[in-house]
Design a protein around this motif. Sequence first.
Motif, mmCIF file in Angstrom:
data_model
loop_
_atom_site.group_PDB
_atom_site.id
_atom_site.type_symbol
_atom_site.label_atom_id
_atom_site.label_comp_id
_atom_site.label_asym_id
_atom_site.label_seq_id
_atom_site.Cartn_x
_atom_site.Cartn_y
_atom_site.Cartn_z
ATOM 1 N N ASN A 46 0.804 -1.221 0.000
ATOM 2 C CA ASN A 46 0.000 0.000 0.000
ATOM 3 C C ASN A 46 0.834 1.267 0.000
ATOM 4 N N SER A 47 2.146 1.141 0.061
ATOM 5 C CA SER A 47 3.026 2.305 0.096
ATOM 6 C C SER A 47 3.968 2.287 -1.100
ATOM 7 N N CYS A 48 4.406 3.466 -1.503
ATOM 8 C CA CYS A 48 5.361 3.597 -2.591
ATOM 9 C C CYS A 48 6.338 4.714 -2.251
ATOM 10 N N CYS A 49 7.518 4.641 -2.829
ATOM 11 C CA CYS A 49 8.577 5.629 -2.576
ATOM 12 C C CYS A 49 8.912 5.719 -1.090
ATOM 13 N N LEU A 50 8.636 4.656 -0.340
ATOM 14 C CA LEU A 50 9.015 4.498 1.068
ATOM 15 C C LEU A 50 8.312 5.473 2.009
ATOM 16 N N TRP B 293 -0.401 -0.342 -10.355
ATOM 17 C CA TRP B 293 -1.137 -1.599 -10.227
ATOM 18 C C TRP B 293 -1.577 -1.837 -8.784
ATOM 19 N N ASN B 294 -0.712 -1.528 -7.827
ATOM 20 C CA ASN B 294 -1.094 -1.665 -6.419
ATOM 21 C C ASN B 294 -2.211 -0.689 -6.047
ATOM 22 N N CYS B 295 -2.188 0.496 -6.631
ATOM 23 C CA CYS B 295 -3.276 1.445 -6.400
ATOM 24 C C CYS B 295 -4.579 0.903 -6.960
#
Length: 226
Positions: free
Chosen positions: A14-18, A178-180
Amino acid sequence: MRTMSAPWARFYSNSCCLCCHVRTGTIILGVWYLIINSVVLLILLSALTDPDQYHLPSAELGGEFEFMDDANMCIATAISLLMILICAMATYGAYKQHAAWIIPFFCYQIFDFALNTLVAISVLVYPNTIQDYLRQLPANFPYKEEFMAVNPTCLVVIILLFISIILAFKGYLISCVWNCYRYINGRNNSDVLVYIATNDTAVLLPPYEDPANAAGKDPPPPYVSA
């Protein structure tokens, strides 16, 4: 009891770019692409209104050279308009949690990734095309002689390394979008299930007044044995 999951489910996050959520990351990515394509559209429109601005004389390039003809400019303008629409749909879909609106932007990312992969494969299979491309550049092109002096094998390795970094970055952005999509789709499905469950419960359970009224009724007569 262990449950079987799909192999790609382990990469879901659920997270991106940390630091930010995948919805936030998709919105930022959509706005960024929207700004870039808007700037490109403005440049193309200015080129259509003032063609002489992109018509370079022979003194600069050693021959008459036209940046783009009118047909290619119209095609590029149409592509820019389409990209603005796709990016706006992705931004709106991530903001309003409409998963279907993100699919066109995701398909564009897959298409762009496939094109860059084909470029990397063509460089790997036909390494001499790089030298041929450098020879076709104008004589006063910046750093042309320096690029021509580099060992062809080293030049191919550098270009492949650069393309690999770009592909890795694009692949990470694809996974974020894709996760979004999965997050929004799963959240909408869970909302539907909760809604159905609450409706079933409301239908199956009696009203609150019925148990209260039943408690106030007279008890049944006592049992009398014969």
